[in-house]
Each structure stands twice: as C-alpha cells, then as structure tokens.
Write a protein that holds these residues in place. Sequence first.
Motif, PDB file in Angstrom:
ATOM      1  N   LEU A 138       0.816  -1.213   0.000  1.00 45.25           N
ATOM      2  CA  LEU A 138       0.000   0.000   0.000  1.00 45.25           C
ATOM      3  C   LEU A 138       0.848   1.261   0.000  1.00 45.25           C
ATOM      4  CD1 LEU A 138      -2.585  -1.125   2.725  1.00 45.25           C
ATOM      5  CD2 LEU A 138      -2.786  -1.361   0.233  1.00 45.25           C
ATOM      6  N   ASP A 139       2.011   1.196   0.630  1.00 48.94           N
ATOM      7  CA  ASP A 139       2.868   2.381   0.727  1.00 48.94           C
ATOM      8  C   ASP A 139       4.214   1.931   1.289  1.00 48.94           C
ATOM      9  OD1 ASP A 139       3.683   4.992   0.606  1.00 48.94           O
ATOM     10  OD2 ASP A 139       2.379   5.731   2.208  1.00 48.94           O
ATOM     11  N   SER A 140       5.195   2.791   1.180  1.00 46.72           N
ATOM     12  CA  SER A 140       6.499   2.513   1.779  1.00 46.72           C
ATOM     13  C   SER A 140       7.223   3.833   1.985  1.00 46.72           C
ATOM     14  CB  SER A 140       7.331   1.586   0.879  1.00 46.72           C
ATOM     15  OG  SER A 140       7.703   2.253  -0.317  1.00 46.72           O
ATOM     16  N   ARG A 141       8.263   3.773   2.792  1.00 47.66           N
ATOM     17  CA  ARG A 141       9.101   4.953   2.995  1.00 47.66           C
ATOM     18  C   ARG A 141      10.509   4.515   3.339  1.00 47.66           C
ATOM     19  NH1 ARG A 141       8.744  10.306   3.357  1.00 47.66           N
ATOM     20  NH2 ARG A 141      10.254  11.428   4.623  1.00 47.66           N
ATOM     21  N   THR A 142      11.462   5.196   2.727  1.00 46.76           N
ATOM     22  CA  THR A 142      12.874   4.972   3.002  1.00 46.76           C
ATOM     23  C   THR A 142      13.463   6.265   3.526  1.00 46.76           C
ATOM     24  OG1 THR A 142      13.052   3.320   1.252  1.00 46.76           O
ATOM     25  CG2 THR A 142      15.092   4.339   2.014  1.00 46.76           C
ATOM     26  N   SER A 143      14.089   6.205   4.677  1.00 52.36           N
ATOM     27  CA  SER A 143      14.676   7.391   5.289  1.00 52.36           C
ATOM     28  C   SER A 143      16.185   7.239   5.382  1.00 52.36           C
ATOM     29  CB  SER A 143      14.089   7.628   6.690  1.00 52.36           C
ATOM     30  OG  SER A 143      14.754   8.690   7.332  1.00 52.36           O
ATOM     31  N   ASP A 144      16.899   8.220   4.844  1.00 56.76           N
ATOM     32  CA  ASP A 144      18.357   8.206   4.919  1.00 56.76           C
ATOM     33  C   ASP A 144      18.883   8.915   6.154  1.00 56.76           C
ATOM     34  OD1 ASP A 144      19.096   6.879   2.481  1.00 56.76           O
ATOM     35  OD2 ASP A 144      18.352   8.621   1.402  1.00 56.76           O
ATOM     36  N   PHE A 145      17.994   9.571   6.881  1.00 51.80           N
ATOM     37  CA  PHE A 145      18.407  10.351   8.038  1.00 51.80           C
ATOM     38  C   PHE A 145      17.659   9.853   9.267  1.00 51.80           C
ATOM     39  CE2 PHE A 145      18.667  12.953   4.214  1.00 51.80           C
ATOM     40  CZ  PHE A 145      20.023  13.267   4.213  1.00 51.80           C
ATOM     41  N   ALA A 146      18.112  10.290  10.431  1.00 52.12           N
ATOM     42  CA  ALA A 146      17.551   9.795  11.683  1.00 52.12           C
ATOM     43  C   ALA A 146      16.056  10.116  11.773  1.00 52.12           C
ATOM     44  CB  ALA A 146      18.290  10.421  12.860  1.00 52.12           C
ATOM     45  N   PRO A 147      15.216   9.125  12.126  1.00 50.08           N
ATOM     46  CA  PRO A 147      15.620   7.714  12.254  1.00 50.08           C
ATOM     47  C   PRO A 147      15.804   7.091  10.875  1.00 50.08           C
ATOM     48  CG  PRO A 147      13.260   7.907  12.586  1.00 50.08           C
ATOM     49  CD  PRO A 147      13.785   9.310  12.393  1.00 50.08           C
ATOM     50  N   CYS A 148      16.949   6.518  10.637  1.00 47.39           N
ATOM     51  CA  CYS A 148      17.280   5.920   9.346  1.00 47.39           C
ATOM     52  C   CYS A 148      16.650   4.531   9.293  1.00 47.39           C
ATOM     53  CB  CYS A 148      18.789   5.851   9.207  1.00 47.39           C
ATOM     54  SG  CYS A 148      19.342   5.917   7.510  1.00 47.39           S
ATOM     55  N   GLU A 149      15.576   4.397   8.534  1.00 48.74           N
ATOM     56  CA  GLU A 149      14.804   3.160   8.546  1.00 48.74           C
ATOM     57  C   GLU A 149      14.060   3.007   7.225  1.00 48.74           C
ATOM     58  OE1 GLU A 149      12.020   3.915  11.747  1.00 48.74           O
ATOM     59  OE2 GLU A 149      10.569   4.789  10.349  1.00 48.74           O
ATOM     60  N   THR A 150      13.504   1.834   7.034  1.00 50.82           N
ATOM     61  CA  THR A 150      12.662   1.540   5.878  1.00 50.82           C
ATOM     62  C   THR A 150      11.428   0.799   6.366  1.00 50.82           C
ATOM     63  OG1 THR A 150      14.542   1.385   4.363  1.00 50.82           O
ATOM     64  CG2 THR A 150      12.527   0.295   3.690  1.00 50.82           C
ATOM     65  N   TRP A 151      10.251   1.242   5.921  1.00 48.70           N
ATOM     66  CA  TRP A 151       9.053   0.487   6.239  1.00 48.70           C
ATOM     67  C   TRP A 151       8.212   0.270   4.992  1.00 48.70           C
ATOM     68  CZ3 TRP A 151       4.755   3.233   4.958  1.00 48.70           C
ATOM     69  CH2 TRP A 151       4.723   4.616   5.149  1.00 48.70           C
ATOM     70  N   THR A 152       7.472  -0.851   5.002  1.00 46.83           N
ATOM     71  CA  THR A 152       6.548  -1.180   3.916  1.00 46.83           C
ATOM     72  C   THR A 152       5.198  -1.502   4.528  1.00 46.83           C
ATOM     73  OG1 THR A 152       8.357  -2.073   2.573  1.00 46.83           O
ATOM     74  CG2 THR A 152       6.121  -2.678   1.936  1.00 46.83           C
ATOM     75  N   LEU A 153       4.181  -0.792   4.082  1.00 46.46           N
ATOM     76  CA  LEU A 153       2.812  -0.971   4.566  1.00 46.46           C
ATOM     77  C   LEU A 153       2.071  -1.882   3.591  1.00 46.46           C
ATOM     78  CD1 LEU A 153       0.502  -0.008   6.528  1.00 46.46           C
ATOM     79  CD2 LEU A 153       0.103   1.853   4.899  1.00 46.46           C
ATOM     80  N   THR A 154       1.496  -2.966   4.106  1.00 45.66           N
ATOM     81  CA  THR A 154       0.870  -3.966   3.237  1.00 45.66           C
ATOM     82  C   THR A 154      -0.491  -4.400   3.766  1.00 45.66           C
ATOM     83  OG1 THR A 154       1.706  -5.964   4.351  1.00 45.66           O
ATOM     84  CG2 THR A 154       3.192  -4.869   2.794  1.00 45.66           C
TER      85      THR A 154
END
Length: 255
Positions: A138-154
């Motif tokens: 459904l969506d996702s986000r990749t962050s290169d800065f704090a908090p440096c994380e990746t999430w995927t919404l399904t």
Amino acid sequence: MTSELDFRLDDFDPADTASQLAESSLWAGDLTVLAEHHTTPEGAHSYLVAHDRAMTWDVPGEPQLVAIKITRDLRERTFTFETANHAGLAFAQNWLIERGCPPERIAQAGRDSINPADDLTLWIEKQIRESGSRYKVLDSRTSDFAPCETWTLTRDSNATQAPIRVFLEEANHDAHTYTMREGAFADEAAARHWLEDRGSPLPQPPDYRGEAAARLTRAALTRSAGASAIPKAGLDTGNVPSAGTAQRPNPRRPR
C-alpha cells in the motif's frame, strides 16, 4: 560481494518501446547490484536487485531498490526489460520470484551488505520472499536520516485478524546489523497513526505469541541448512522484541 552492473545486452535490441524506456531510465553508474541470477552468461533470463543511488536525491522517502527482469530472444537478438521499485530487499526478491526466478538463486545478498541481526529477521524476510501475492503493498518509505529506517505498509490476504501489516527495518550501525519486524493493525488508518506517532511498541501479529519459539526454531534450522543465503553476524536468538528505536544507515545502502 556487490558487483559491477552488467545487463548483458551487447548486440541486443529492445523488443518494444516499453523495454527501451525501462532500460534507458536506469544508469549503470548509479546502480549497485545486491542480488542477481543469470541462467547462463548469455542466457534467456537475468534477474537482478540493485540499489539506485540516484533515488537518494529524488523525492524524499521514495523506494531506492529496483528489481529487474531481462528476457532475451537469442534468435532474434532482442530483449524485454521489466522493472519495479521496492523499499525492502525481500519484496524486490519476491517480485522476481513471482516472475520465474528460482528463490534460492536470488536470496543471496552481497556480502558487504549490512547483516540480519537475528533469526526472526531471517524468518520474516524468507516469509516475504516466498509469499507469492499474499502481501499487497500500500505504501512505503525509506529514510536516509535519523531515524534511518525503511518500512513497507501492506495488506495481508491470509490474515483474518489485523490484516494491515507493517514491515519495519531498523539498523544498528555500530554492529553493522539490522532487524526486520512485522506489526499488525486492524486498518490502514491505525497503521499510519502508529508510523507517525511511535508512541507504543510495534504491535505483534496475533499468532506471534503462540508461535514465536517455533518461528525462531524454523529460522535457525533454515540457517543451518544453508537455505537462507543472506549473510549475517552476531545472531541473537533470545526473546522476540518489538521494533526498537535504533537509528541506522539504510541496511542495503552503499555509503
């Protein structure tokens, strides 16, 4: 190790306009191969997952991994070229597996990638890779800065309870490891509220409490059998934690 990108298209022409546009939209100098499988040096099919460094300068939060399938007509010397962008490596691998790539061939990640921190991470990633069409992204986000994380919404088509699932990757930069955790929500609004607020631990799927030990055992057996080829170090097989708040560089982003 990650390798120099080679589409292996010398003396081949695109079979259609879509393939020409897809191939020309990627610049090899921006891509670092994370996983790949070729049927032969100049076989009918190639499957690749690469990190696109150009995406780090694009719209903030956009997925930075690209899955690529190349099909060559060796008689006509033409090729078709398909791509899909993903936030997480396991989702990119799943896309390729659904298009004919042997799972064991694309599960190998570059050995200079950041490593899975524990068996639960390995189990969740294997579950995603081999899930077929189970998870609708459904969506996702990749962050290169704090908090440096990746999430995927399904949306999990197999779930009868809490069908909205969040897959969250967080890293420990000092340890050069990352964790993957799965969260379960009744609806998309609740999941997005958690992603924005983070005021409580990531809620575990309903079946985790009863199956956590079995999941860890299966993951450990998989690892010892060599079926999961993603490299890792410093495994922790203790209690199953909820997602932490460690800040990290993206686990598969070259620096």
